[in-house]
Design a protein around this motif. Structure first.
Motif, PDB file in Angstrom:
ATOM      1  N   PHE A   1      -2.078   0.803   1.572  1.00 38.02           N
ATOM      2  CA  PHE A   1      -2.127  -0.379   2.451  1.00 38.02           C
ATOM      3  C   PHE A   1      -0.775  -0.488   3.147  1.00 38.02           C
ATOM      4  O   PHE A   1       0.246  -0.752   2.516  1.00 38.02           O
ATOM      5  CB  PHE A   1      -2.423  -1.626   1.621  1.00 38.02           C
TER       6      PHE A   1
ATOM      7  N   THR B   1       1.715  -2.284   5.625  1.00 34.94           N
ATOM      8  CA  THR B   1       1.933  -3.613   6.210  1.00 34.94           C
ATOM      9  C   THR B   1       3.275  -3.669   6.949  1.00 34.94           C
ATOM     10  O   THR B   1       3.903  -4.713   7.032  1.00 34.94           O
ATOM     11  CB  THR B   1       1.888  -4.704   5.108  1.00 34.94           C
TER      12      THR B   1
ATOM     13  N   CYS C   1       5.746  -3.941   9.982  1.00 27.72           N
ATOM     14  CA  CYS C   1       5.665  -4.649  11.270  1.00 27.72           C
ATOM     15  C   CYS C   1       6.905  -4.369  12.094  1.00 27.72           C
ATOM     16  O   CYS C   1       8.018  -4.676  11.671  1.00 27.72           O
ATOM     17  CB  CYS C   1       5.534  -6.150  11.040  1.00 27.72           C
TER      18      CYS C   1
ATOM     19  N   ARG D   1       5.209 -10.486  12.841  1.00 25.11           N
ATOM     20  CA  ARG D   1       4.867 -10.368  11.419  1.00 25.11           C
ATOM     21  C   ARG D   1       3.991 -11.550  11.013  1.00 25.11           C
ATOM     22  O   ARG D   1       4.409 -12.700  11.077  1.00 25.11           O
ATOM     23  CB  ARG D   1       6.130 -10.328  10.564  1.00 25.11           C
TER      24      ARG D   1
ATOM     25  N   LEU E   1       0.684 -11.940   5.462  1.00 25.25           N
ATOM     26  CA  LEU E   1       0.812 -10.566   4.965  1.00 25.25           C
ATOM     27  C   LEU E   1       1.051 -10.449   3.469  1.00 25.25           C
ATOM     28  O   LEU E   1       0.440  -9.626   2.799  1.00 25.25           O
ATOM     29  CB  LEU E   1       1.915  -9.817   5.716  1.00 25.25           C
ATOM     30  N   HIS E   2       1.956 -11.270   2.932  1.00 22.18           N
ATOM     31  CA  HIS E   2       2.240 -11.141   1.503  1.00 22.18           C
ATOM     32  C   HIS E   2       1.000 -11.478   0.671  1.00 22.18           C
ATOM     33  O   HIS E   2       0.666 -10.784  -0.292  1.00 22.18           O
ATOM     34  CB  HIS E   2       3.420 -12.019   1.080  1.00 22.18           C
TER      35      HIS E   2
ATOM     36  N   GLU F   1      -1.422  -8.640   0.799  1.00 21.81           N
ATOM     37  CA  GLU F   1      -1.038  -7.560  -0.121  1.00 21.81           C
ATOM     38  C   GLU F   1      -1.513  -7.877  -1.541  1.00 21.81           C
ATOM     39  O   GLU F   1      -2.053  -7.013  -2.242  1.00 21.81           O
ATOM     40  CB  GLU F   1       0.488  -7.371  -0.111  1.00 21.81           C
TER      41      GLU F   1
ATOM     42  N   ILE G   1       1.042  -0.233  -1.848  1.00 23.87           N
ATOM     43  CA  ILE G   1       1.405  -1.028  -0.659  1.00 23.87           C
ATOM     44  C   ILE G   1       2.756  -0.547  -0.156  1.00 23.87           C
ATOM     45  O   ILE G   1       3.668  -0.306  -0.956  1.00 23.87           O
ATOM     46  CB  ILE G   1       1.453  -2.527  -1.012  1.00 23.87           C
TER      47      ILE G   1
ATOM     48  N   GLN H   1       5.723  -1.082   3.168  1.00 26.44           N
ATOM     49  CA  GLN H   1       6.206  -1.573   4.467  1.00 26.44           C
ATOM     50  C   GLN H   1       6.988  -0.467   5.188  1.00 26.44           C
ATOM     51  O   GLN H   1       7.612  -0.707   6.205  1.00 26.44           O
ATOM     52  CB  GLN H   1       7.116  -2.796   4.278  1.00 26.44           C
TER      53      GLN H   1
ATOM     54  N   TYR I   1      -2.413  -3.046   8.348  1.00 24.07           N
ATOM     55  CA  TYR I   1      -2.240  -4.402   8.902  1.00 24.07           C
ATOM     56  C   TYR I   1      -0.803  -4.392   9.407  1.00 24.07           C
ATOM     57  O   TYR I   1       0.128  -4.707   8.685  1.00 24.07           O
ATOM     58  CB  TYR I   1      -2.463  -5.465   7.826  1.00 24.07           C
ATOM     59  N   THR I   2      -0.637  -3.953  10.635  1.00 28.71           N
ATOM     60  CA  THR I   2       0.652  -3.524  11.167  1.00 28.71           C
ATOM     61  C   THR I   2       0.866  -4.116  12.557  1.00 28.71           C
ATOM     62  O   THR I   2      -0.070  -4.650  13.151  1.00 28.71           O
ATOM     63  CB  THR I   2       0.654  -1.987  11.289  1.00 28.71           C
TER      64      THR I   2
END
Length: 233
Positions: free
Chosen positions: A13, A15, A17, A21, A25-26, A29, A45, A47, A67-68
């Motif tokens: 996953f 995430t 950005c 952002r 998001l958190h 996750e 997960i 980033q 999810y970016t």
């Protein structure tokens, strides 16, 4: 055979950005980790897409979820490896702002099926959604139509309905279409396409925390992963 059936679905996953952002998001996750634990997905997960999307790391993955936003710092080698990975029979699932990503990499736009072009309906506006395909495992639990508050993306460079199988769209007959910035004729919200031997699905919904925490949305997410990896027909 038996051994592969026992192996957990390995999901990454992403995430990261480089643009906007999302506040959710958190929480997203955490929910993805919970859904993984419940459904036998091995969820990682990150980033830092550039650290995880290497040709070597890709070999072990079954599913990549984005999810970016913005231009993630992938090298040309990594970009090609990602597309080749999907084409080899894997599953790519883009959520909400995944279409607000990689504008400068047209092949990505072709893969995901289009790009974000503003959101005439912001997160506090009521819209009506319709399920176009109630036979597909990702949408069969959804009602024919429903009203909700959600930020709705308008899509540009959409690959079109001859390539994309649209599952969910905005119900234009029941939604305020006079809002500032409305330009498109078609407002697909969930679609999939074959990509080589692999599959790509995009779900534009997922801006608000109450979407992520709702059972219908979590079921869509889980069923997308199961469908995309051939565990659900």
């Amino acid at each position: 055979g038996q051994a592969s059936a026992q192996r957990k679905t390995k999901l990454l996953f992403v995430t990261e950005c480089k643009g906007f952002r999302h506040a959710v998001l958190h929480q997203a996750e955490e929910i993805m980790e919970q859904l993984g634990a419940k459904n036998g997905f091995d969820v990682t997960i990150t980033q830092l897409a550039e650290a995880k999307l290497t040709p070597q790391e890709l070999k072990s993955l079954d599913v990549i979820v984005f999810y970016t936003t913005g231009e993630l710092p992938l090298s040309d080698v990594q970009k090609k490896a990602l597309l080749d990975w999907v084409k080899s029979g894997k599953f790519f699932y883009g959520i909400h702002s995944a279409t607000d990503t990689f504008y400068k990499w047209p092949e990505y736009g072709q893969m995901i099926g289009g790009y974000f072009n503003q959101h005439p309906w912001t997160q506090d506006v009521e819209v009506t959604i319709k399920t176009e395909d109630r036979a597909h495992p990702v949408t069969k639990h959804l009602p024919e139509g429903w009203t909700m508050k959600e930020e709705i993306y308008q899509i540009k460079d959409f690959i079109g309905r001859d390539k994309a199988h649209v599952l969910v769209s905005l119900d234009q007959s029941k939604t305020d279409m006079t809002r500032k910035g409305v330009m498109a004729k078609d407002f697909p919200l969930v679609w999939w396409q074959d990509y080589g031997k692999g599959k790509v699905m995009y779900n534009a919904l997922g801006h608000r925390p109450d979407v992520w925490t709702s059972e219908w949305y979590q079921t869509m997410t889980v069923n997308a992963i199961k469908w995309g990896t051939g565990q659900m027909k």
